[in-house]
Design a protein around this motif. Structure first.
Motif, PDB file in Angstrom:
ATOM      1  N   ALA B  34       4.835  -4.222  -2.194  1.00  0.00           N
ATOM      2  CA  ALA B  34       3.660  -3.430  -1.786  1.00  0.00           C
ATOM      3  C   ALA B  34       3.584  -3.329  -0.265  1.00  0.00           C
ATOM      4  N   ILE B  35       3.884  -4.439   0.421  1.00  0.00           N
ATOM      5  CA  ILE B  35       3.852  -4.423   1.897  1.00  0.00           C
ATOM      6  C   ILE B  35       4.904  -3.447   2.439  1.00  0.00           C
ATOM      7  N   ILE B  37       6.238  -0.824   0.883  1.00  0.00           N
ATOM      8  CA  ILE B  37       5.805   0.558   0.576  1.00  0.00           C
ATOM      9  C   ILE B  37       4.705   0.987   1.543  1.00  0.00           C
ATOM     10  N   PHE B  38       3.762   0.085   1.805  1.00  0.00           N
ATOM     11  CA  PHE B  38       2.637   0.399   2.688  1.00  0.00           C
ATOM     12  C   PHE B  38       3.128   0.793   4.085  1.00  0.00           C
ATOM     13  N   PHE B  39       4.008  -0.038   4.661  1.00  0.00           N
ATOM     14  CA  PHE B  39       4.464   0.242   6.028  1.00  0.00           C
ATOM     15  C   PHE B  39       5.380   1.467   6.089  1.00  0.00           C
ATOM     16  N   ASP B  41       5.065   4.043   4.213  1.00  0.00           N
ATOM     17  CA  ASP B  41       4.158   5.191   4.097  1.00  0.00           C
ATOM     18  C   ASP B  41       3.377   5.415   5.391  1.00  0.00           C
ATOM     19  N   VAL B  42       2.863   4.317   5.965  1.00  0.00           N
ATOM     20  CA  VAL B  42       2.039   4.425   7.173  1.00  0.00           C
ATOM     21  C   VAL B  42       2.847   4.958   8.356  1.00  0.00           C
ATOM     22  N   ARG B  52       6.262  10.808  -1.677  1.00  0.00           N
ATOM     23  CA  ARG B  52       4.811  10.732  -1.860  1.00  0.00           C
ATOM     24  C   ARG B  52       4.253  12.103  -2.248  1.00  0.00           C
TER      25      ARG B  52
END
Lengths: 170, 281
Positions: B34-35, B37-39, B41-42, B52
């Motif tokens: 999750a971390i 994927i989060f970074f 994406d950000v 996405r």
């Protein structure tokens, strides 16, 4: 006999189905039309309750995936809801490992800690790393209402568990 | 003491790393995933953006289908109610038609006057009516942290980030995310929304700020400004994003703005295909 098995499986899949449905549909628990500051994170309550009571009904992969779907629908950066759900899941697992039997009061107290950590993580990631900003007040209201709705849903889910799945705790 | 520490570490490790029949992945591995994927994406890696965009299009369609029952029940209710109120509604509609006829005459006079004035000022009419895209609202799920809607038109129709979105010529927000077949519109009442506006006879300038509540407020006003009720607020167009003169709402005496369009009642919206001159959001 076979019909009974299918029904049992369907009832057992109920919590997971509800989690996915809340993540993907327009049904929301943000009743701001009635009361402007009211917002509730029902997904977190579902995850915490079922991880403590029946962890076999709530797979971690499903929780992760439901979080990703929620991010897409809500417009948040991918992975942020998954992270907060997994934090709740971790706390639930830890409490289950440490305690023999749980009561509504003990679950409520440990849920408070899990919720604070999950929402703090959500808030800090959203405000520091994305273009979206939110306020402490909004997170605070959300935490407050989710916390105070927990016992109601605890009783409802407990009733569901006893009626359709079986009364034995994990 | 050491026993209790051992207990803690065992429970902690077990909670983080345990796997079983229904838990095929450990929480630890999923947190790491999750971390990542989060970074990704950000920080906007192109591959993640494309993925996405594809997932968004797919999920929005599924969300639209999944929400069909919730949309159907209020619709049935409304249908029955309107059936019983047909006579009353008919009379009301007749009155409305009469009023519109009167307005039409007035409008004709005003548009003629406007054309003549433009000729005098030698201004070109830069806006084309065909330069708009009508879109249906796919998802209007209310989040406590983000007030936005998802519409069924995307980059395929030429929509880009920052384009203004209106309903019945009233401003409701701007595009903040585009996918091939869908887009996300940030509404005026969202916490992240800031719009330069102008209002009253002295063309007072202010910023319309959303707070995540129903009514946005006017900020950065001249010192000692006293609010008056019922003054129409327009977009000033100073940000290079919104058309100057697009009506937004009416002022209240506490500085709030009553929006012309209720953000919770949107079904069809219009995207104005005007390329913003500044980068937004």
């Amino acid at each position: 006999m076979a019909k009974g098995n299918v029904l049992n499986k369907l009832f057992a899949a109920g919590p997971l189905f509800l989690l996915y449905y809340l993540s993907i549909s327009e049904v929301d628990t943000n009743l701001e039309k009635l009361f402007e500051v009211f917002s509730l994170n029902l997904q977190i309550i579902i995850i915490y309750f079922w991880i403590i009571k029946r962890p076999n009904l709530m797979g971690t992969g499903h929780i992760f995936f439901a979080g990703l779907i929620n991010d897409v629908v809500m417009g948040f950066p991918l992975g942020i809801s998954s992270l907060s759900y997994l934090v709740v899941c971790f706390f639930g697992n830890y409490v289950r490992n440490k305690s023999v039997n749980t009561t509504i009061a003990s679950d409520w107290f440990t849920f408070f800690i899990a919720l604070i950590f999950a929402n703090l993580l959500f808030f800090s990631l959203l405000n520091n790393f994305s273009d979206i900003t939110t306020t402490f007040t909004k997170i605070g209201y959300n935490t407050f209402f989710t916390l105070f709705a927990f016992p109601i849903f605890w009783l409802l889910f407990n009733l569901y568990q006893m009626s359709f799945i079986g009364s034995q705790d994990a | 003491m050491s026993v209790s520490r051992d207990d803690f570490s065992i429970a902690f490790r077990s909670a983080l790393l345990q796997r079983g029949a229904s838990h095929k992945f450990s929480i630890f591995s999923l947190i790491i995933l999750a971390i990542i994927i989060f970074f990704l994406d950000v920080y906007g890696f192109q591959a993640v953006k494309t993925t996405r965009s594809f997932i968004n299009d797919l999920v929005y369609r599924v969300t639209y289908l999944a929400s069909a029952p919730t949309r159907l029940f209020p619709g049935i209710n409304q249908g029955i109610a309107s059936h019983f109120n047909l006579k009353e509604e008919n009379e009301k509609l007749k009155e409305v038609i009469e009023r519109y006829k009167a307005l039409e005459l007035n409008l004709e006079y005003i548009s003629n006057e406007n054309k003549n004035l433009k000729k005098v000022l030698d201004i070109e009419d830069v806006q084309s009516v065909s330069n708009v895209v009508l879109a249906k609202v796919l998802v209007d799920r209310n989040s406590p942290f983000l007030k936005s809607i998802v519409i069924n038109k995307g980059s395929k129709e030429g929509i880009i980030k920052g384009m203004p979105v209106t309903q019945n010529k009233y401003l409701i927000g701007r595009i903040v995310e585009t996918n091939y077949l869908s887009s996300r519109v940030l509404l005026l009442n969202d916490l992240n929304s800031r719009i330069p506006v102008t209002f009253d006879t002295s063309s007072t300038q202010a910023i319309l700020t959303g707070h995540g509540t129903r009514k946005p407020t006017l900020e950065y006003l001249p010192e000692g400004y006293i609010f008056e009720d019922d003054i129409t607020v327009f977009a000033s167009g100073k940000d290079g994003i919104f058309n100057a003169g697009t009506p937004i709402g009416k002022t209240k005496d506490n500085g709030e703005v009553d929006l012309f369009v209720d953000p919770n009642q949107l079904s069809f919206v219009t995207v104005n295909l005007i390329k913003p001159t500044k980068e937004v959001f």
